[in-house]
Write a protein that holds these residues in place. Structure first.
Motif: not given
Length: 147
Positions: A103-116, A97-99
């Motif tokens: 997650f924001k690092t892996a998604t280049n600052g993506g919103s914590a509620s991002i759905i991909t 798991t990622l905190d």
């Protein structure tokens, strides 16, 4: 960009395209990573190793006995944006798991509620896990590192 083909028990092979004859003949598990190092003299020397690097842009993977699957743009971007420690942790355990910060690092600052298609989350605070193509790539890469 040149590609490197990784498969168990074989030296790393530089290939020209993901549809190269060497790739088509490989039964899996295997991964293809786009790597500028494949074109350099240093990269050529490294191609004799069986060690799978945790850097480079993933292009495709093949599970044992399966078909080649191309790694989509989003999954490849997320992989490249992760730090080497996080990539190593995911390869060691595709269910890690990622905190939110990771997650924001892996998604280049993506919103914590991002759905991909490449992430699932649960709990409060949210814990993220890789999903979809990214999880499948990480799983195959993990098999190769343990082979």
């Amino acid at each position: 960009m040149p590609f490197l083909l990784f498969s168990p028990g074989q030296a790393t092979q530089p290939i020209a395209t993901v549809d190269d004859e060497l790739a088509r003949a490989q039964q899996g598990p295997a991964v293809i990573i786009a790597s500028p190092e494949a074109a350099s003299p240093t990269g050529a020397d490294e191609s004799t190793t069986t060690e799978v690097p945790l850097h480079g842009r993933p292009a495709a993977f093949r599970e044992a006995g399966g078909n080649w699957t191309e790694v989509d743009f989003e999954a490849a971007d997320h992989w490249v944006q992760m730090g080497s420690e996080l990539r190593g942790r995911l390869v060691a355990d595709h269910l890690a798991t990622l905190d939110v910060a990771e997650f924001k690092t892996a998604t280049n600052g993506g919103s914590a509620s991002i759905i991909t298609n490449n992430w699932v989350y649960s709990g409060s605070p949210r814990a993220y896990r890789v999903a979809g193509t990214l999880r499948d790539f990480v799983t195959v890469l993990g098999e190769l590192t343990r082979a």
